[in-house]
Design a protein around this motif. Structure first.
Motif, PDB file in Angstrom:
ATOM      1  N   PHE A 106      -4.557   3.284   5.938  1.00 38.95           N
ATOM      2  CA  PHE A 106      -4.530   2.788   4.561  1.00 38.95           C
ATOM      3  C   PHE A 106      -4.156   1.312   4.494  1.00 38.95           C
ATOM      4  CE2 PHE A 106      -4.273   7.331   4.083  1.00 38.95           C
ATOM      5  CZ  PHE A 106      -5.070   7.562   2.979  1.00 38.95           C
ATOM      6  N   ARG A 107      -3.303   0.885   5.392  1.00 40.11           N
ATOM      7  CA  ARG A 107      -2.902  -0.520   5.381  1.00 40.11           C
ATOM      8  C   ARG A 107      -4.068  -1.425   5.761  1.00 40.11           C
ATOM      9  NH1 ARG A 107      -1.393  -4.373   8.755  1.00 40.11           N
ATOM     10  NH2 ARG A 107      -1.571  -3.012  10.592  1.00 40.11           N
ATOM     11  N   THR A 108      -4.860  -1.002   6.752  1.00 36.14           N
ATOM     12  CA  THR A 108      -5.967  -1.837   7.234  1.00 36.14           C
ATOM     13  C   THR A 108      -7.284  -1.546   6.531  1.00 36.14           C
ATOM     14  OG1 THR A 108      -6.566  -0.250   8.973  1.00 36.14           O
ATOM     15  CG2 THR A 108      -4.917  -1.934   9.511  1.00 36.14           C
ATOM     16  N   GLY A 109      -7.383  -0.348   5.916  1.00 30.59           N
ATOM     17  CA  GLY A 109      -8.660   0.047   5.326  1.00 30.59           C
ATOM     18  C   GLY A 109      -9.676   0.507   6.350  1.00 30.59           C
ATOM     19  N   LEU A 110      -9.234   0.749   7.586  1.00 26.76           N
ATOM     20  CA  LEU A 110     -10.118   1.213   8.654  1.00 26.76           C
ATOM     21  C   LEU A 110      -9.915   2.705   8.876  1.00 26.76           C
ATOM     22  CD1 LEU A 110      -9.645  -1.710  11.222  1.00 26.76           C
ATOM     23  CD2 LEU A 110     -11.552  -1.358   9.638  1.00 26.76           C
ATOM     24  N   PHE A 111     -10.975   3.480   8.669  1.00 24.14           N
ATOM     25  CA  PHE A 111     -10.927   4.929   8.813  1.00 24.14           C
ATOM     26  C   PHE A 111     -11.900   5.317   9.922  1.00 24.14           C
ATOM     27  CE2 PHE A 111      -9.335   4.027   4.652  1.00 24.14           C
ATOM     28  CZ  PHE A 111      -8.340   4.961   4.441  1.00 24.14           C
ATOM     29  N   PRO A 112     -11.410   5.485  11.148  1.00 22.75           N
ATOM     30  CA  PRO A 112     -12.297   5.652  12.302  1.00 22.75           C
ATOM     31  C   PRO A 112     -13.076   6.963  12.283  1.00 22.75           C
ATOM     32  CG  PRO A 112     -10.008   5.996  12.920  1.00 22.75           C
ATOM     33  CD  PRO A 112      -9.992   5.475  11.528  1.00 22.75           C
ATOM     34  N   PRO A 113     -14.304   6.925  12.824  1.00 14.11           N
ATOM     35  CA  PRO A 113     -15.128   8.134  12.903  1.00 14.11           C
ATOM     36  C   PRO A 113     -14.765   8.991  14.105  1.00 14.11           C
ATOM     37  CG  PRO A 113     -16.321   6.287  13.815  1.00 14.11           C
ATOM     38  CD  PRO A 113     -15.004   5.733  13.308  1.00 14.11           C
ATOM     39  N   ASN A 114     -15.201  10.231  14.069  1.00 14.05           N
ATOM     40  CA  ASN A 114     -15.009  11.134  15.199  1.00 14.05           C
ATOM     41  C   ASN A 114     -16.289  11.946  15.391  1.00 14.05           C
ATOM     42  OD1 ASN A 114     -14.150  12.875  17.191  1.00 14.05           O
ATOM     43  ND2 ASN A 114     -12.912  14.151  15.832  1.00 14.05           N
ATOM     44  N   PRO A 115     -17.284  11.375  16.081  1.00 11.07           N
ATOM     45  CA  PRO A 115     -18.554  12.076  16.243  1.00 11.07           C
ATOM     46  C   PRO A 115     -18.458  13.345  17.075  1.00 11.07           C
ATOM     47  CG  PRO A 115     -18.505  10.057  17.551  1.00 11.07           C
ATOM     48  CD  PRO A 115     -17.298  10.027  16.670  1.00 11.07           C
ATOM     49  N   SER A 116     -17.336  13.579  17.742  1.00 13.93           N
ATOM     50  CA  SER A 116     -17.169  14.821  18.505  1.00 13.93           C
ATOM     51  C   SER A 116     -16.549  15.931  17.665  1.00 13.93           C
ATOM     52  CB  SER A 116     -16.307  14.570  19.744  1.00 13.93           C
ATOM     53  OG  SER A 116     -14.993  14.194  19.375  1.00 13.93           O
ATOM     54  N   ILE A 163       0.846  -1.194   0.000  1.00 14.87           N
ATOM     55  CA  ILE A 163       0.000   0.000   0.000  1.00 14.87           C
ATOM     56  C   ILE A 163       0.881   1.243   0.000  1.00 14.87           C
ATOM     57  CG2 ILE A 163      -1.803   1.277   1.199  1.00 14.87           C
ATOM     58  CD1 ILE A 163      -2.737  -1.390   0.133  1.00 14.87           C
ATOM     59  N   GLN A 164       0.565   2.179  -0.906  1.00 15.42           N
ATOM     60  CA  GLN A 164       1.298   3.439  -0.983  1.00 15.42           C
ATOM     61  C   GLN A 164       0.324   4.613  -0.990  1.00 15.42           C
ATOM     62  OE1 GLN A 164       3.596   2.921  -4.639  1.00 15.42           O
ATOM     63  NE2 GLN A 164       5.427   2.489  -3.436  1.00 15.42           N
ATOM     64  N   ILE A 165       0.793   5.716  -0.441  1.00 16.54           N
ATOM     65  CA  ILE A 165       0.086   6.996  -0.510  1.00 16.54           C
ATOM     66  C   ILE A 165       0.913   7.925  -1.391  1.00 16.54           C
ATOM     67  CG2 ILE A 165      -0.787   8.969   0.792  1.00 16.54           C
ATOM     68  CD1 ILE A 165      -0.678   7.178   3.294  1.00 16.54           C
ATOM     69  N   GLN A 166       0.245   8.647  -2.272  1.00 20.34           N
ATOM     70  CA  GLN A 166       0.951   9.618  -3.112  1.00 20.34           C
ATOM     71  C   GLN A 166       0.351  10.995  -2.875  1.00 20.34           C
ATOM     72  OE1 GLN A 166       0.384  10.132  -7.538  1.00 20.34           O
ATOM     73  NE2 GLN A 166       2.412   9.170  -7.581  1.00 20.34           N
ATOM     74  N   GLU A 206       2.883   7.951  10.522  1.00 26.89           N
ATOM     75  CA  GLU A 206       2.913   6.564  10.974  1.00 26.89           C
ATOM     76  C   GLU A 206       1.514   6.065  11.322  1.00 26.89           C
ATOM     77  OE1 GLU A 206       5.419   4.320  11.065  1.00 26.89           O
ATOM     78  OE2 GLU A 206       6.537   5.867   9.969  1.00 26.89           O
ATOM     79  N   TYR A 207       0.719   6.927  11.918  1.00 27.91           N
ATOM     80  CA  TYR A 207      -0.655   6.550  12.244  1.00 27.91           C
ATOM     81  C   TYR A 207      -1.509   6.466  10.991  1.00 27.91           C
ATOM     82  CZ  TYR A 207       0.833   7.684  16.980  1.00 27.91           C
ATOM     83  OH  TYR A 207       1.515   7.719  18.177  1.00 27.91           O
ATOM     84  N   ALA A 208      -1.309   7.411  10.071  1.00 20.23           N
ATOM     85  CA  ALA A 208      -2.087   7.404   8.833  1.00 20.23           C
ATOM     86  C   ALA A 208      -1.813   6.155   8.004  1.00 20.23           C
ATOM     87  CB  ALA A 208      -1.758   8.653   8.012  1.00 20.23           C
ATOM     88  N   LYS A 209      -0.580   5.681   8.050  1.00 20.39           N
ATOM     89  CA  LYS A 209      -0.247   4.458   7.315  1.00 20.39           C
ATOM     90  C   LYS A 209      -1.159   3.305   7.716  1.00 20.39           C
ATOM     91  CE  LYS A 209       4.733   5.205   6.522  1.00 20.39           C
ATOM     92  NZ  LYS A 209       6.085   4.695   6.881  1.00 20.39           N
TER      93      LYS A 209
END
Length: 270
Positions: A240-250, A133-136, A234-237
């Motif tokens: 993308f690696r897991t495909g999990l994009f957590p929500p932030n309802p606050s 997985i790469q981010i550009q 490092e956290y953003a990786k």
């Protein structure tokens, strides 16, 4: 097997850490909302002030009046859907506020700077997340200026909004990741090092129009980390690696007015 990189505009990077779930919907899943009049007002101000500063960089003799037409044209013909129906501002008010800020910026702020580039085009920067997985990071340094001082190079970013100036100073909270991304992209593209603090130039678009500035220190280190701590990349990786994009309802932007994913989001706190 290496997949094609996820292409991300640099200006969207900071919002990933506000609500990754919202960010995924808008930038990876293609969800969108009509442009808000307040956002359009900001875009129009950025377009006209950038034209003025670019003329300065290229030694063209343009006045604030010469570039004010770009503000009016962008405001009245944005080339995208704009929802004025629920807005707290009318187009005539937006035009008055925007022209006031455009003129003040050109006469009072811009002459204080020596700019190297305005909204600079950058060379894509690829970040390896592992597991193929790469981010550009791509795009221009949107709404930003590369400023030259006697001490080196720094990046100034224009921000507009109702609360962009408070007690005479620009609001800087929440912009460190974006400024850090701009610093990384500038260094990657130019081969030069950013040595001066990041800066926000705030233009307040509600009440009495006002302009202020504020510095941001350690922006790049917030992204890439230090010897003793991880950076946000490092956290953003992991997103993308897991495909999990957590929500932030606050999040302040967790609202139907701001989020294209609102209607289908099961995490929103109504």
């Amino acid at each position: 097997m290496m997949s094609d990189p996820f292409r991300i505009r640099a200006s969207s990077w900071g919002s990933l850490f506000d609500c990754a779930h919202k960010w995924e919907g808008e930038h990876l899943l293609g969800m969108w909302k009509p442009y808000s009049p307040r956002a359009l007002l900001g875009t129009a101000i950025h377009a006209s002030t950038a034209a003025f500063d670019d003329a300065r960089v290229n030694h063209f003799d343009l006045t604030p009046d010469d570039t004010a037409g770009i503000f009016v044209e962008t405001l009245r013909d944005p080339g995208k859907d704009v929802d004025w129906s629920t807005s707290d501002i009318r187009i005539r008010d937006a035009e008055r506020i925007g022209l006031t800020l455009h003129t003040r910026y050109c006469l009072e702020v811009s002459p204080n700077y020596q700019f190297e580039a305005v909204e600079m085009e950058t060379v894509p920067l690829v970040i390896d997340c592992g597991h193929g997985i790469q981010i550009q990071l791509t795009g221009t340094l949107d709404r930003s200026r590369i400023r030259k001082t006697t001490n080196g190079i720094g990046i100034s970013d224009l921000k507009t909004g109702k609360a962009s100036v408070q007690q005479g100073k620009a609001k800087t909270k929440g912009f460190k990741a974006q400024l850090g991304t701009y610093e990384l992209l500038y260094e990657h593209t130019s081969g030069k090092q950013v040595t001066e603090p990041g800066e926000i130039i705030g233009l307040k678009t509600s009440g009495s129009p006002d302009i202020g500035t504020g510095e941001i220190h350690g922006a790049k280190e917030t992204l890439i980390g230090t010897d003793s701590s991880h950076g946000l990349i490092e956290y953003a990786k992991e997103y993308f690696r897991t495909g999990l994009f957590p929500p932030n309802p606050s999040s302040y932007l967790c609202d139907e007015k701001y989020c294209a994913r609102w209607s289908t989001c099961k995490f929103k706190d109504q």
